[in-house]
Design a protein around this motif. Structure first.
Motif, mmCIF file in Angstrom:
data_model
loop_
_atom_site.group_PDB
_atom_site.id
_atom_site.type_symbol
_atom_site.label_atom_id
_atom_site.label_comp_id
_atom_site.label_asym_id
_atom_site.label_seq_id
_atom_site.Cartn_x
_atom_site.Cartn_y
_atom_site.Cartn_z
ATOM 1 N N ASN A 283 -34.404 -69.857 -7.057
ATOM 2 C CA ASN A 283 -33.433 -69.995 -8.144
ATOM 3 C C ASN A 283 -32.205 -69.129 -7.923
ATOM 4 N N ASN A 284 -32.432 -67.873 -7.532
ATOM 5 C CA ASN A 284 -31.312 -66.948 -7.362
ATOM 6 C C ASN A 284 -30.363 -67.394 -6.261
ATOM 7 N N ALA A 285 -30.932 -67.870 -5.161
ATOM 8 C CA ALA A 285 -30.082 -68.301 -4.051
ATOM 9 C C ALA A 285 -29.254 -69.526 -4.413
ATOM 10 N N MET A 286 -29.739 -70.310 -5.391
ATOM 11 C CA MET A 286 -29.025 -71.534 -5.770
ATOM 12 C C MET A 286 -28.063 -71.333 -6.933
ATOM 13 N N THR A 287 -28.293 -70.305 -7.740
ATOM 14 C CA THR A 287 -27.513 -70.176 -8.983
ATOM 15 C C THR A 287 -26.666 -68.918 -9.068
ATOM 16 N N LYS A 288 -26.828 -67.995 -8.122
ATOM 17 C CA LYS A 288 -26.104 -66.731 -8.189
ATOM 18 C C LYS A 288 -25.417 -66.428 -6.865
ATOM 19 N N GLN A 289 -24.446 -65.542 -6.937
ATOM 20 C CA GLN A 289 -23.767 -65.079 -5.731
ATOM 21 C C GLN A 289 -24.613 -63.991 -5.087
ATOM 22 N N VAL A 290 -25.432 -64.392 -4.132
ATOM 23 C CA VAL A 290 -26.323 -63.447 -3.466
ATOM 24 C C VAL A 290 -26.071 -63.485 -1.961
ATOM 25 N N THR B 261 -36.910 -66.252 -23.021
ATOM 26 C CA THR B 261 -37.124 -66.372 -21.580
ATOM 27 C C THR B 261 -37.070 -64.981 -20.956
ATOM 28 N N PRO B 262 -37.607 -64.823 -19.748
ATOM 29 C CA PRO B 262 -37.483 -63.541 -19.045
ATOM 30 C C PRO B 262 -36.157 -63.410 -18.302
ATOM 31 N N GLY B 263 -35.234 -64.351 -18.532
ATOM 32 C CA GLY B 263 -33.926 -64.281 -17.892
ATOM 33 C C GLY B 263 -33.358 -65.663 -17.624
ATOM 34 N N ASN B 264 -32.041 -65.757 -17.621
ATOM 35 C CA ASN B 264 -31.367 -67.011 -17.331
ATOM 36 C C ASN B 264 -31.715 -67.496 -15.919
ATOM 37 N N ALA B 265 -31.984 -68.798 -15.789
ATOM 38 C CA ALA B 265 -32.279 -69.455 -14.515
ATOM 39 C C ALA B 265 -33.613 -69.044 -13.911
ATOM 40 N N THR B 266 -34.449 -68.350 -14.669
ATOM 41 C CA THR B 266 -35.803 -68.071 -14.204
ATOM 42 C C THR B 266 -36.640 -69.349 -14.305
ATOM 43 N N SER B 267 -37.781 -69.347 -13.659
ATOM 44 C CA SER B 267 -38.629 -70.527 -13.664
ATOM 45 C C SER B 267 -39.012 -70.937 -15.083
#
Length: 316
Positions: A97-104, A151-157
């Motif tokens: 999720n992080n690699a697809m939705t955030k600048q990482v 939720t435990p955070g935006n864009a989490t599973s």
């Protein structure tokens, strides 16, 4: 340095690296949990750490919690760590999720998958104090107005599971994003929100204590961990499957000898009767997959995530 001397030096370095890899492990191993203490990833990581010395020649797994950014901080740290087998990552769907939705600064290719040990179906939960006691009550409320979802955070599973259900069932949710799974639980158990989505393993113990109530399991069949709780499909006649996974990865570029040693040792640990029993006693089922199978599962999940991503554009 002449070409001949350089070649000799490189051969010597390669021989030294091979010898070093053959001796693996020679010291304790850092096990990075990219979430705060208290959640399921931290808890299962500590079960692994407790068992590790028996399978790693007496060397310990040192659990290091590195929360922040929805797991970005810990994942970034591991992706940039030396590929020597002494830094491992507690791996969840957030790595996708992080690699697809955030600048990482990383993607799936930045890691070496080693083992998957737990596949956990998603469940819809409410507080034990809530008036919403059935799936039908929940669906009707969500169709007639905004229902608050922790939720435990935006864009989490767990967030994405709720988004997917809302799209399929034409529901209206208002999302309350938290910084961790522990904070999400506080919101739900305190009845500060109307419902939440989480893994069955996280919820099952709190159900027996009366703190949570499970409305449905989002899987094709009932779980052995909760055989009395019906699935979403049983109750509605419509399919809805989602779940979380927990695995272990290392930085990309591991020497073959180290990767093979890690996979073998982790496989023995994660399939040992003692570890399986401790997981079961804690409400988690072991579903072991080796490095190749875990890599295939990650790639397949990434493809599925691409289909869900457009839903994030309108979420809040």
């Amino acid at each position: 340095m002449t070409f001949k001397r350089l070649s000799t030096a490189l051969v010597a370095l390669a021989a030294s690296s091979a010898l070093y890899a053959a001796d693996y492990p020679t010291r304790n191993i850092n096990y990075v949990v990219p979430f705060a203490a208290g959640g399921a990833v931290d808890f299962t990581g500590r079960l692994i750490a407790d068992a590790a010395p028996e399978f790693f020649d007496g060397k310990k797994f040192i659990v290091k919690n590195m929360p922040g950014g929805g797991a970005v901080i810990g994942q970034t740290y591991v992706s940039a760590a030396p590929a020597d087998g002494y830094t491992l990552l507690a791996t969840t769907s957030s790595i996708i999720n992080n690699a697809m939705t955030k600048q990482v600064e990383y993607n799936l290719d930045s890691f070496t998958p080693l083992a998957l040990f737990n596949l956990d179906p998603e469940v819809i939960v409410t507080s034990g104090k809530s008036d919403v006691k059935t799936l039908d009550d929940f669906l009707q409320a969500a169709k007639s107005g905004n229902v608050s979802i922790a939720t435990p955070g935006n864009a989490t599973s767990h967030h994405i599971a709720a988004l997917s259900l809302a799209q399929k069932e034409d529901l209206s949710f208002r999302y309350v994003h938290n910084a961790s799974a522990a904070m999400q639980l506080q919101q739900i158990m305190g009845n500060h929100v109307q419902a939440g989505f989480m893994s069955l393993g996280e919820a099952i113990g709190l159900v027996s204590d009366g703190n949570l109530h499970i409305l449905a399991v989002l899987d094709s069949s009932r779980s052995q961990l909760a055989p009395n709780i019906p699935t979403f499909e049983e109750q509605t006649g419509r399919s809805m499957q989602w779940g979380t996974f927990r695995g272990i990865a290392a930085p990309a570029g591991l020497p073959d000898e180290v990767a093979e040693s890690l996979e073998k040792r982790l496989g023995e640990l994660l399939t040992s009767p003692k570890f399986i029993a401790r997981m079961k006693d804690s409400g988690y089922q072991v579903n072991y997959r080796d490095a190749d199978a875990f890599e295939a599962y990650l790639n397949n999940t990434a493809e599925q995530m691409k289909q869900v991503l457009p839903l994030l554009d309108t979420s809040s």
